[in-house]
Scaffold this active site. Structure first.
Site, mmCIF file in Angstrom:
data_model
loop_
_atom_site.group_PDB
_atom_site.id
_atom_site.type_symbol
_atom_site.label_atom_id
_atom_site.label_comp_id
_atom_site.label_asym_id
_atom_site.label_seq_id
_atom_site.Cartn_x
_atom_site.Cartn_y
_atom_site.Cartn_z
ATOM 1 N N ASN A 7 0.862 -1.190 0.000
ATOM 2 C CA ASN A 7 0.000 0.000 0.000
ATOM 3 C C ASN A 7 0.898 1.240 0.000
ATOM 4 O O ASN A 7 1.525 1.559 1.003
ATOM 5 C CB ASN A 7 -0.882 -0.036 1.271
ATOM 6 C CG ASN A 7 -1.650 1.253 1.461
ATOM 7 O OD1 ASN A 7 -1.828 2.037 0.530
ATOM 8 N ND2 ASN A 7 -2.125 1.473 2.688
ATOM 9 N N LYS A 9 0.058 4.336 -0.247
ATOM 10 C CA LYS A 9 -0.563 5.534 0.342
ATOM 11 C C LYS A 9 -0.330 6.735 -0.598
ATOM 12 O O LYS A 9 -0.330 6.558 -1.807
ATOM 13 C CB LYS A 9 -0.012 5.802 1.744
ATOM 14 C CG LYS A 9 0.005 4.545 2.610
ATOM 15 C CD LYS A 9 0.377 4.837 4.031
ATOM 16 C CE LYS A 9 0.575 3.528 4.763
ATOM 17 N NZ LYS A 9 0.528 3.653 6.195
ATOM 18 N N HIS A 97 -9.239 1.320 5.497
ATOM 19 C CA HIS A 97 -7.917 1.535 6.094
ATOM 20 C C HIS A 97 -8.046 2.495 7.281
ATOM 21 O O HIS A 97 -8.804 3.467 7.221
ATOM 22 C CB HIS A 97 -6.943 2.102 5.054
ATOM 23 C CG HIS A 97 -5.527 2.040 5.520
ATOM 24 N ND1 HIS A 97 -5.009 2.945 6.426
ATOM 25 C CD2 HIS A 97 -4.530 1.155 5.248
ATOM 26 C CE1 HIS A 97 -3.753 2.615 6.675
ATOM 27 N NE2 HIS A 97 -3.435 1.540 5.969
ATOM 28 N N GLU A 99 -6.283 4.829 8.361
ATOM 29 C CA GLU A 99 -6.013 6.250 8.099
ATOM 30 C C GLU A 99 -7.262 6.933 7.535
ATOM 31 O O GLU A 99 -7.510 8.110 7.801
ATOM 32 C CB GLU A 99 -4.829 6.389 7.128
ATOM 33 C CG GLU A 99 -3.508 6.090 7.819
ATOM 34 C CD GLU A 99 -2.411 5.603 6.897
ATOM 35 O OE1 GLU A 99 -2.566 5.664 5.662
ATOM 36 O OE2 GLU A 99 -1.384 5.131 7.427
ATOM 37 N N GLU A 166 -5.013 -5.024 10.922
ATOM 38 C CA GLU A 166 -3.945 -4.040 11.074
ATOM 39 C C GLU A 166 -4.133 -3.277 12.383
ATOM 40 O O GLU A 166 -4.897 -2.293 12.422
ATOM 41 C CB GLU A 166 -3.984 -3.032 9.926
ATOM 42 C CG GLU A 166 -3.805 -3.630 8.558
ATOM 43 C CD GLU A 166 -3.250 -2.608 7.583
ATOM 44 O OE1 GLU A 166 -2.149 -2.831 7.084
ATOM 45 O OE2 GLU A 166 -3.897 -1.574 7.340
ATOM 46 N N GLY A 172 3.114 1.888 10.951
ATOM 47 C CA GLY A 172 4.161 2.906 10.832
ATOM 48 C C GLY A 172 4.925 3.190 12.117
ATOM 49 O O GLY A 172 5.658 4.181 12.191
ATOM 50 N N SER A 210 3.876 -2.379 10.298
ATOM 51 C CA SER A 210 5.334 -2.425 10.491
ATOM 52 C C SER A 210 5.979 -3.727 10.027
ATOM 53 O O SER A 210 6.932 -4.212 10.649
ATOM 54 C CB SER A 210 5.683 -2.156 11.963
ATOM 55 O OG SER A 210 5.289 -0.846 12.302
HETATM 56 C C1 PEP Z 1 -0.539 0.188 6.221
HETATM 57 O O1 PEP Z 1 -0.612 1.410 6.136
HETATM 58 O O2 PEP Z 1 -1.441 -0.532 5.778
HETATM 59 C C2 PEP Z 1 0.646 -0.377 6.871
HETATM 60 C C3 PEP Z 1 0.619 -1.630 7.210
HETATM 61 O O3 PEP Z 1 1.710 0.476 7.078
HETATM 62 P P1 PEP Z 1 3.172 0.102 7.623
HETATM 63 O O4 PEP Z 1 3.587 -1.186 6.979
HETATM 64 O O5 PEP Z 1 4.019 1.248 7.211
HETATM 65 O O6 PEP Z 1 3.059 -0.051 9.108
#
Ligand code: PEP
Length: 249
Positions: A7, A9, A97, A99, A166, A172, A210
């Site tokens: 992803n 973003k 998601h 965010e 998630e 992140g 992460s």
């Molecule tokens: C995400 O935004 O779906 C995600 C998993 O981000 P990251 O891998 O950077 O934690």
């Protein structure tokens, strides 16, 4: 079959196609393992159509990062419908998601998004996850079940839906759940899915948060995991490829 879904973003310009080209080259050469996994990359809307033309008959698939709650066309400035995504040949979409939930997408909106994505035969990656406070208060399972129940219709057959677990506190941040804790959560979600939905298809759950070339080692032995949703580390072909390499090492 494991999924490695990237992803991007809000990242990427036309030249970023190089990242996907390098990943695609790696996949073609990885004869030992490449039948065991599928790679899907979600660049921003501006790049979807042109990138998709380039990778039409390749092993990599492309994915939209979101879709509108409204179908077809309409007076919704800045929005892109599932119908429009489908029309440029994209087969996958991420919905829910954290965010986007944080900027106002609630269960009512997400239910509409899921419905319109199903109507357009898109494969859906539906994100769920508890935040730090909910985790601290031991509300994780309660939150996850509610996020699923409130959005996914009871008669859904899960042919085209993959759940991405998630934890919001993990995205992140470099923090990941302990493997046994994650395993327990995955088992509980799958158990809940089996009891709540009468689907003939198997339930698939990805982990996201992460994931990188180091942390991937922690997930290797976790059963009930169907793959990964990868944010930050998917913006570099090397980092993304190293995740796959280390997973199968
Ligand atoms: C995400 O935004 O779906 C995600 C998993 O981000 P990251 O891998 O950077 O934690």
């Amino acid at each position: 079959m494991k999924y490695f879904i990237g992803n991007w973003k809000m990242f990427g310009i036309p030249g970023s196609i190089k990242i996907i080209e390098r990943i695609n080259n790696f996949l073609s050469k990885d004869k030992k393992n490449n039948k065991k996994y599928k790679v899907i990359i979600a660049p921003p809307f501006t790049l979807l159509s042109s990138f998709n033309r380039k990778f039409k008959n390749k092993r990599i698939s492309l994915c939209a990062q979101n879709c509108s709650q409204f179908d077809n066309f309409g007076a919704h400035t800045g929005s892109v419908s599932a119908y429009m995504i489908k029309a440029v040949g994209i087969k996958h979409v991420i919905i829910g998601h954290s965010e986007n939930r944080a900027s106002g997408e609630n269960d009512v909106i997400l239910r509409k998004k899921l419905f319109t994505a199903i109507q357009n035969n898109l494969n859906i990656i539906f994100c769920i996850g508890e935040n730090k406070t909910q985790k601290r208060n031991k509300l994780t399972l309660q939150v996850l079940k509610k996020q699923i129940k409130n959005v996914i219709m009871k008669n859904c057959n899960f042919k085209n839906i993959i759940i991405a677990y998630e934890p919001v506190w993990s995205i992140g941040t470099g923090k990941i759940p302990k493997p046994d804790e994650l395993q327990k959560t995955l088992i509980s979600i799958k158990k809940f899915l089996k009891s709540h939905f009468r689907s003939k298809n198997s339930f698939k759950i990805l982990y996201g948060g992460s994931v990188d070339y180091k942390s991937i080692h922690n997930f290797k032995l976790i059963k009930d995991l169907d793959g990964f949703l990868i944010g930050g580390a998917s913006k570099s072909s090397k980092k993304f490829i190293d995740i796959i390499k280390n997973f199968y090492k």
